[in-house]
Design a protein around this motif. Structure first.
Motif, mmCIF file in Angstrom:
data_model
loop_
_atom_site.group_PDB
_atom_site.id
_atom_site.type_symbol
_atom_site.label_atom_id
_atom_site.label_comp_id
_atom_site.label_asym_id
_atom_site.label_seq_id
_atom_site.Cartn_x
_atom_site.Cartn_y
_atom_site.Cartn_z
ATOM 1 N N ARG A 127 -65.743 107.088 164.630
ATOM 2 C CA ARG A 127 -64.644 106.748 164.980
ATOM 3 C C ARG A 127 -64.108 107.299 166.592
ATOM 4 N NH1 ARG A 127 -60.491 107.626 159.957
ATOM 5 N NH2 ARG A 127 -61.703 106.563 158.485
ATOM 6 N N LEU A 128 -65.242 107.882 167.062
ATOM 7 C CA LEU A 128 -64.960 108.266 168.291
ATOM 8 C C LEU A 128 -64.921 107.270 169.486
ATOM 9 C CD1 LEU A 128 -66.891 111.649 169.098
ATOM 10 C CD2 LEU A 128 -64.261 111.208 169.244
ATOM 11 N N ILE A 186 -59.861 110.019 169.321
ATOM 12 C CA ILE A 186 -59.872 109.254 168.106
ATOM 13 C C ILE A 186 -58.623 108.729 167.988
ATOM 14 C CG2 ILE A 186 -60.212 109.657 165.616
ATOM 15 C CD1 ILE A 186 -61.999 112.070 166.134
ATOM 16 N N GLY A 187 -58.749 107.365 167.619
ATOM 17 C CA GLY A 187 -57.541 106.642 167.232
ATOM 18 C C GLY A 187 -56.215 106.565 168.140
ATOM 19 N N MET A 188 -56.785 106.603 169.439
ATOM 20 C CA MET A 188 -55.874 106.382 170.517
ATOM 21 C C MET A 188 -56.172 104.973 171.407
ATOM 22 S SD MET A 188 -54.512 109.606 170.701
ATOM 23 C CE MET A 188 -53.857 110.228 172.380
ATOM 24 N N ILE A 189 -54.549 104.570 171.713
ATOM 25 C CA ILE A 189 -54.733 103.273 172.303
ATOM 26 C C ILE A 189 -54.872 103.333 173.770
ATOM 27 C CG2 ILE A 189 -53.386 101.253 172.854
ATOM 28 C CD1 ILE A 189 -51.625 101.975 170.412
ATOM 29 N N GLN A 190 -54.216 104.631 174.468
ATOM 30 C CA GLN A 190 -54.505 104.968 175.666
ATOM 31 C C GLN A 190 -55.455 106.120 175.840
ATOM 32 O OE1 GLN A 190 -50.833 105.563 177.807
ATOM 33 N NE2 GLN A 190 -50.854 103.537 178.660
ATOM 34 N N CYS A 191 -56.169 106.369 176.927
ATOM 35 C CA CYS A 191 -56.991 107.422 177.126
ATOM 36 C C CYS A 191 -56.048 108.733 177.324
ATOM 37 C CB CYS A 191 -57.945 107.370 178.262
ATOM 38 S SG CYS A 191 -58.923 108.810 178.822
ATOM 39 N N PRO A 192 -56.326 109.802 176.544
ATOM 40 C CA PRO A 192 -55.427 111.114 176.856
ATOM 41 C C PRO A 192 -55.691 111.695 178.152
ATOM 42 C CG PRO A 192 -57.143 111.501 175.137
ATOM 43 C CD PRO A 192 -57.326 109.956 175.719
ATOM 44 N N ALA A 193 -56.726 111.532 178.882
ATOM 45 C CA ALA A 193 -57.185 111.999 180.108
ATOM 46 C C ALA A 193 -56.809 111.468 181.327
ATOM 47 C CB ALA A 193 -58.575 112.394 180.051
ATOM 48 N N PRO A 215 -56.136 102.048 179.322
ATOM 49 C CA PRO A 215 -56.051 101.541 178.018
ATOM 50 C C PRO A 215 -57.505 101.468 177.396
ATOM 51 C CG PRO A 215 -55.750 99.903 179.811
ATOM 52 C CD PRO A 215 -55.744 101.110 180.285
ATOM 53 N N LEU A 216 -57.328 101.838 176.026
ATOM 54 C CA LEU A 216 -58.890 101.863 175.543
ATOM 55 C C LEU A 216 -59.078 100.508 174.699
ATOM 56 C CD1 LEU A 216 -59.164 105.588 174.122
ATOM 57 C CD2 LEU A 216 -60.246 104.617 176.153
ATOM 58 N N ALA A 217 -60.270 100.107 174.612
ATOM 59 C CA ALA A 217 -60.568 98.693 173.990
ATOM 60 C C ALA A 217 -60.422 98.734 172.536
ATOM 61 C CB ALA A 217 -61.946 98.255 174.346
ATOM 62 N N ASP A 218 -59.800 97.861 171.832
ATOM 63 C CA ASP A 218 -59.842 98.179 170.473
ATOM 64 C C ASP A 218 -61.114 98.108 169.652
ATOM 65 O OD1 ASP A 218 -58.714 98.010 168.004
ATOM 66 O OD2 ASP A 218 -58.526 95.648 167.854
ATOM 67 N N SER A 219 -61.400 99.243 168.965
ATOM 68 C CA SER A 219 -62.315 99.343 168.532
ATOM 69 C C SER A 219 -62.606 99.019 167.036
ATOM 70 C CB SER A 219 -62.906 101.117 168.298
ATOM 71 O OG SER A 219 -61.846 101.505 167.650
ATOM 72 N N GLY A 220 -61.709 97.883 166.709
ATOM 73 C CA GLY A 220 -61.698 97.530 165.248
ATOM 74 C C GLY A 220 -63.129 96.741 164.840
ATOM 75 N N SER A 221 -63.685 95.974 165.709
ATOM 76 C CA SER A 221 -64.705 95.089 165.491
ATOM 77 C C SER A 221 -66.185 95.694 166.397
ATOM 78 C CB SER A 221 -64.512 93.690 165.980
ATOM 79 O OG SER A 221 -64.285 93.627 166.979
#
Ligand SMILES: [Zn+2]
Length: 121
Positions: free
Chosen positions: A59-60, A71-78, A82-88
């Motif tokens: 899930r990373l 894990i499970g973030m929409i935005q990068c915490p650092a 915006p992080l890409a949707d890791s659904g597919s």
């Protein structure tokens, strides 16, 4: 006299171990079970940790801008990108089989290219 060995308890334990009976057998079974548990516990913990790490690492999500993992973030915490949707799709570009759709295209076989191998005259 606080540091003296409790000879009474040691003698009692020795008697329980030496005298054959249900109490001695119980103590021996207990000691065997404890030893087995102590020997197998690191193995069990290692296996559990390995499985947990596999589940977590799946899930990373790695930030494409700075490379931070979350894990499970929409935005990068650092960096806040915006992080890409890791659904597919995960970070390695592999398609998740549970959400993938395989499209099969039916193509008619050209019989003129088939040089008599089908057995027809
Ligand atoms: Zn980032």
């Amino acid at each position: 006299m606080n540091r003296s060995l409790p000879w009474g308890w040691i003698m009692l334990a020795g008697l329980l171990l030496l005298v054959p009976g249900p109490a001695g057998r119980l103590v021996l079974d207990l000691l065997g079970g404890l030893t087995l548990t102590l020997l197998l516990l690191p193995l069990l913990l290692g296996t559990a940790a390995l499985i947990g790490w596999r589940l977590i690492s799946r899930r990373l999500v790695t930030c494409p801008a700075c490379g931070a993992s979350s894990i499970g973030m929409i935005q990068c915490p650092a960096c806040g990108a915006p992080l890409a949707d890791s659904g597919s799709q995960d970070a390695e570009g592999e398609v998740d089989a549970s959400t993938a759709t395989i499209t099969v295209e039916a193509v008619a076989v050209d019989r003129s290219m088939d040089s008599g191998s089908s057995g027809r005259p």
